[in-house]
Scaffold this active site. Sequence first.
Site, short mmCIF file in Angstrom:
data_model
loop_
_atom_site.label_atom_id
_atom_site.label_comp_id
_atom_site.label_asym_id
_atom_site.label_seq_id
_atom_site.Cartn_x
_atom_site.Cartn_y
_atom_site.Cartn_z
N HIS A 1 -3.50 -9.24 1.87
CA HIS A 1 -4.07 -8.67 3.09
C HIS A 1 -5.57 -8.94 3.17
O HIS A 1 -6.25 -8.94 2.15
CB HIS A 1 -3.80 -7.16 3.10
N CYS B 1 -3.53 -10.48 9.73
CA CYS B 1 -4.73 -9.83 9.17
C CYS B 1 -5.88 -10.81 9.01
O CYS B 1 -7.05 -10.43 9.14
CB CYS B 1 -4.41 -9.14 7.85
#
Length: 230
Positions: free
Chosen positions: A169, A95
């Site tokens: 994330h 990510c």
Amino acid sequence: MEGQRWLPLEANPEVTNQFLKQLGLHPNWQFVDVYGMDPELLSMVPRPVCAVLLLFPITEKYEVFRTEEEEKIKSQGQDVTPSVYFMKQTISNACGTIGLIHAIANNKNKMHFESGSTLKKFLEESASMSPDERARYLESYDAIPVTHETSAHEGQTEAPNIDEKVDLHFIALVHVDGHLYELDGRKPFPINHGETSDETLLEDAIEVCKKFMERDPDELRFNAIALSAA
């Protein structure tokens, strides 16, 4: 997400800038820390800003919100300009890299690339692909994973074991065609957060970041970095 797994990147400007340098990006834009979300601390961030990356925890509350948000947009629809470069995430822990790709790809006209830049080549070759095709292309694009692994080991904290489950994330917040977009490879589409401009992008992006924090008031693991003109 089974299949490929990378080491996670830190939300650390030194690491992200070194990573972009290795990918052939000229340092006329650099990531800097956002030390806080009040106006006084935001005023310390060099301008202009062309993207913000937010690192946040994936919690149960967030996953409930994400599902509700997705369903709402699917039923009500939203306007998304075709100019947005968006890709899905199929590689575990990628990510951070996908956030960087989203930040650079949607500001390509502002960036200077070194000759032979692997990132420029990736963006050019994937320009006409769908978000899913871009994800698959990244899986097979050898130059970027090698650079990513090097950068993951350069962080201030010890890189976790590659098989360790990471619940943090990255997303990118960018300005495209007068609107603020949240780009998250775990989501099926970009999220349009309303109008913005080059001048107000940082403040508008931080308002979105604040909503993430408000949804999880007991969490402290939030970190934002901004891509600023050097």
